[in-house]
Scaffold this active site. Sequence first.
Site, PDB file in Angstrom:
ATOM      1  N   CYS A 260      -6.214  -2.213 -14.305  1.00  0.00           N
ATOM      2  CA  CYS A 260      -6.172  -1.158 -13.285  1.00  0.00           C
ATOM      3  C   CYS A 260      -5.078  -1.350 -12.244  1.00  0.00           C
ATOM      4  O   CYS A 260      -5.002  -0.593 -11.288  1.00  0.00           O
ATOM      5  CB  CYS A 260      -7.530  -1.033 -12.591  1.00  0.00           C
ATOM      6  SG  CYS A 260      -8.011  -2.502 -11.652  1.00  0.00           S
TER       7      CYS A 260
ATOM      8  N   HIS B  62       0.827  -1.214   0.000  1.00  0.00           N
ATOM      9  CA  HIS B  62       0.000   0.000   0.000  1.00  0.00           C
ATOM     10  C   HIS B  62       0.856   1.257   0.000  1.00  0.00           C
ATOM     11  O   HIS B  62       0.433   2.292  -0.508  1.00  0.00           O
ATOM     12  CB  HIS B  62      -0.966   0.022   1.184  1.00  0.00           C
ATOM     13  CG  HIS B  62      -2.012   1.076   1.027  1.00  0.00           C
ATOM     14  ND1 HIS B  62      -3.041   0.966   0.110  1.00  0.00           N
ATOM     15  CD2 HIS B  62      -2.152   2.295   1.583  1.00  0.00           C
ATOM     16  CE1 HIS B  62      -3.769   2.057   0.142  1.00  0.00           C
ATOM     17  NE2 HIS B  62      -3.247   2.882   1.028  1.00  0.00           N
TER      18      HIS B  62
ATOM     19  N   ARG C 156       2.860  -9.966  -1.960  1.00  0.00           N
ATOM     20  CA  ARG C 156       3.319  -8.720  -2.577  1.00  0.00           C
ATOM     21  C   ARG C 156       3.807  -7.694  -1.567  1.00  0.00           C
ATOM     22  O   ARG C 156       4.389  -6.682  -1.947  1.00  0.00           O
ATOM     23  CB  ARG C 156       2.208  -8.101  -3.441  1.00  0.00           C
ATOM     24  CG  ARG C 156       0.916  -7.717  -2.731  1.00  0.00           C
ATOM     25  CD  ARG C 156      -0.131  -7.361  -3.781  1.00  0.00           C
ATOM     26  NE  ARG C 156      -1.455  -7.084  -3.250  1.00  0.00           N
ATOM     27  CZ  ARG C 156      -1.982  -5.880  -3.165  1.00  0.00           C
ATOM     28  NH1 ARG C 156      -1.301  -4.841  -3.559  1.00  0.00           N
ATOM     29  NH2 ARG C 156      -3.208  -5.705  -2.702  1.00  0.00           N
TER      30      ARG C 156
ATOM     31  N   GLU D  18      -8.545 -10.982 -10.946  1.00  0.00           N
ATOM     32  CA  GLU D  18      -7.341 -10.845 -10.122  1.00  0.00           C
ATOM     33  C   GLU D  18      -6.903 -12.139  -9.451  1.00  0.00           C
ATOM     34  O   GLU D  18      -5.994 -12.121  -8.614  1.00  0.00           O
ATOM     35  CB  GLU D  18      -7.522  -9.740  -9.074  1.00  0.00           C
ATOM     36  CG  GLU D  18      -8.819  -9.764  -8.335  1.00  0.00           C
ATOM     37  CD  GLU D  18      -9.057  -8.491  -7.513  1.00  0.00           C
ATOM     38  OE1 GLU D  18      -8.096  -7.742  -7.259  1.00  0.00           O
ATOM     39  OE2 GLU D  18     -10.213  -8.263  -7.142  1.00  0.00           O
TER      40      GLU D  18
ATOM     41  N   ARG E 172     -15.859   0.162  -7.442  1.00  0.00           N
ATOM     42  CA  ARG E 172     -15.597  -1.193  -6.977  1.00  0.00           C
ATOM     43  C   ARG E 172     -16.225  -1.374  -5.601  1.00  0.00           C
ATOM     44  O   ARG E 172     -16.028  -0.540  -4.720  1.00  0.00           O
ATOM     45  CB  ARG E 172     -14.091  -1.457  -6.896  1.00  0.00           C
ATOM     46  CG  ARG E 172     -13.756  -2.896  -6.473  1.00  0.00           C
ATOM     47  CD  ARG E 172     -12.266  -3.143  -6.447  1.00  0.00           C
ATOM     48  NE  ARG E 172     -11.595  -2.476  -5.335  1.00  0.00           N
ATOM     49  CZ  ARG E 172     -10.280  -2.488  -5.137  1.00  0.00           C
ATOM     50  NH1 ARG E 172      -9.498  -3.125  -5.990  1.00  0.00           N
ATOM     51  NH2 ARG E 172      -9.746  -1.863  -4.101  1.00  0.00           N
TER      52      ARG E 172
ATOM     53  N   ARG F 176     -11.799   2.971  -5.269  1.00  0.00           N
ATOM     54  CA  ARG F 176     -11.614   2.032  -4.157  1.00  0.00           C
ATOM     55  C   ARG F 176     -12.459   2.489  -2.966  1.00  0.00           C
ATOM     56  O   ARG F 176     -11.994   3.231  -2.102  1.00  0.00           O
ATOM     57  CB  ARG F 176     -10.138   1.966  -3.768  1.00  0.00           C
ATOM     58  CG  ARG F 176      -9.208   1.475  -4.878  1.00  0.00           C
ATOM     59  CD  ARG F 176      -7.783   1.378  -4.335  1.00  0.00           C
ATOM     60  NE  ARG F 176      -6.852   0.833  -5.295  1.00  0.00           N
ATOM     61  CZ  ARG F 176      -5.981   1.565  -6.006  1.00  0.00           C
ATOM     62  NH1 ARG F 176      -5.947   2.893  -5.863  1.00  0.00           N
ATOM     63  NH2 ARG F 176      -5.155   0.995  -6.849  1.00  0.00           N
TER      64      ARG F 176
ATOM     65  N   ASN G 187      -2.198  -6.344  -9.412  1.00  0.00           N
ATOM     66  CA  ASN G 187      -1.522  -6.399  -8.113  1.00  0.00           C
ATOM     67  C   ASN G 187      -1.754  -7.744  -7.433  1.00  0.00           C
ATOM     68  O   ASN G 187      -0.818  -8.389  -6.950  1.00  0.00           O
ATOM     69  CB  ASN G 187      -2.004  -5.274  -7.195  1.00  0.00           C
ATOM     70  CG  ASN G 187      -1.667  -3.905  -7.739  1.00  0.00           C
ATOM     71  OD1 ASN G 187      -0.954  -3.773  -8.724  1.00  0.00           O
ATOM     72  ND2 ASN G 187      -2.181  -2.868  -7.105  1.00  0.00           N
ATOM     73  N   ASP G 188      -3.004  -8.182  -7.380  1.00  0.00           N
ATOM     74  CA  ASP G 188      -3.318  -9.487  -6.790  1.00  0.00           C
ATOM     75  C   ASP G 188      -3.070 -10.623  -7.775  1.00  0.00           C
ATOM     76  O   ASP G 188      -2.639 -11.710  -7.372  1.00  0.00           O
ATOM     77  CB  ASP G 188      -4.767  -9.519  -6.315  1.00  0.00           C
ATOM     78  CG  ASP G 188      -4.935  -8.969  -4.902  1.00  0.00           C
ATOM     79  OD1 ASP G 188      -3.951  -8.992  -4.148  1.00  0.00           O
ATOM     80  OD2 ASP G 188      -6.030  -8.501  -4.568  1.00  0.00           O
TER      81      ASP G 188
END
Length: 589
Positions: free
Chosen positions: A507, A191, A470, A436, A334, A298, A459-460
């Site tokens: 994204c 993050h 990650r 994802e 989302r 988000r 990312n995931d």
Amino acid sequence: MQIKRGIPVSPGVAIFTAFVLDAEDQPVPRRLISLGKVDDEIVRLQKAVGDSISEIEGLREQTASTLGEELSKIFSFHVGVLADQALIKQIEQTITTTRVSAEYAVYVTLRKLASTFAAHDSQLVRKTVTDVRDLERRILKHLIGSNREELKNLRGAAIVVAHDLTPSQTVTLDKKKIKALVTDAGGRTSHTAILAHALGIPAIVGLEDITADVSTGDTIVVDGNRGLVVIEPDAAKLMEYRAEAKKMAQQAKILRELHDKPAVTKDGTEIGLQANIEFPEEIHHALSNGAVGIGLYRTEFLYLAAESVPTEQQQYETYVQAIQGLEGRPLTIRTLDLGADKVVEDLTPSSLWNERNPFLGCRSIRLCLQNLPLFKTQLRAILRASVEGPVKIMFPLISNVMELRQAKMILSDVKEDLEDQGIGYREDIPVGMMIEVPSAALQALTFAHEVDFFSIGTNDLIQYTVAVDRGNERIASLYSAAHPAVITLIKEVIRAAQRAKIDVSLCGEMASDPEFTMLLIGLGLRNFSITPPALPEIKQLIRSVSVDQCRRVARKVSGFDSNREVLNYLKGEAGKIMPEVVGGRSIGY
């Protein structure tokens, strides 16, 4: 002067004083303070001890009323230790004589006390070691908590130095004054990295012990291009980096001039450039950088930033604010992606706080499907707001068809409830899903017949495909968007969307990296959703290449069998187009 190397996650150069944020659940490093700060540290200590005593007294009263007086006596020992003036004087003396921070003085003094108790002949005394450790954590929580409060209201610009930053911590930061982020822990899509990208500031993670080497007030240089932190730089190094920062500022000014120009390749193919946001207030920044809409909102950060769970009306008003700020441009909302590293105590059962594998646990859509009042409240707010402008709903972390169908069924139920109540909503609101996890990518064609659009969350997707946490700096080198397996999955998802004639965007942080732009266009991607500061340079690269050129890049990459080959090749190709942007950056993502 000392130079440390970490993982560069957001480019740029920053030269400012440091603000160090400790963590109460980590060993406290020995940090020296100036003579003039000694009295301030003692005041901080006394306040933290007083607050801790008040907190324990409250717990004692609560326990007495609910479980009885006998059980409440367990807290008497805690109060007695903190009321021991000899102990407090010992901590104060450590601060005064060795000129260390209050945190470190508490840490070493109570650790020494715990060791003394642990070596005692009496088993009864040995049992109190746990109580001493609890007191240590409690005082440190108040000391570090006061630092966090100070961090919210910084008097001047600063570079934040921390062990790590959680999503719930970052939402409270004074983002206008934070000029860079550096952490001991973290990976390329932690993050901290996502926040730094969103703010357009340099960031380096995985430095292991930067919090032990830097003190608040030290001058440091953060080189987010090469992954270097320079502590107390000499005059020559300062001059070198100031010249580089000036050059980068001039380049950024040139890129901003592309604001009103379309993102169109040299052979006339239009590429949609949207932005990722966490709060409606970020929309102006996104539009000023050339975004044509918001591809990822988000919404969980509305919960993380609130002192209590947002009501339906509060959520509705926030979504309307975002829609109105876009002035007719599209907004993709989302649904909640809570759980894992994003925990809201009021919503998350205590049994989930310490899941053994939180990223594989009850998070995101799974948490929502197990908490229908929470899920339905958000869906009602989104549907009510949808009459104000073009809104899409997107479900995260879908891993099987039944999850998606259950989420769609709940959405239908909410629509019926609104209709029965005579409340307006957009009946044909587009519904999409995040791709994802590998299971969703492998079944993309099946899912494509169930939704109106895909958004690839790399990312995931990367961490689940290559089995790498990650946020773990120890294995960060294994986490790579250039892994051939990841690229293959992305290609198959894009193909499935094209065959089903539905929209697909990407994204994740991969979309914000100019080294991957040509590859993604070559794979057939025509919609990107990225961090606002990255929009100008991605647009410039798009306007400098043709689709045929990108297809040749994608074909070449398909012949590589390692992420290192892929990264070296992509960096070289992007560097030919934009050497001023790509040339100085480290390879690694």
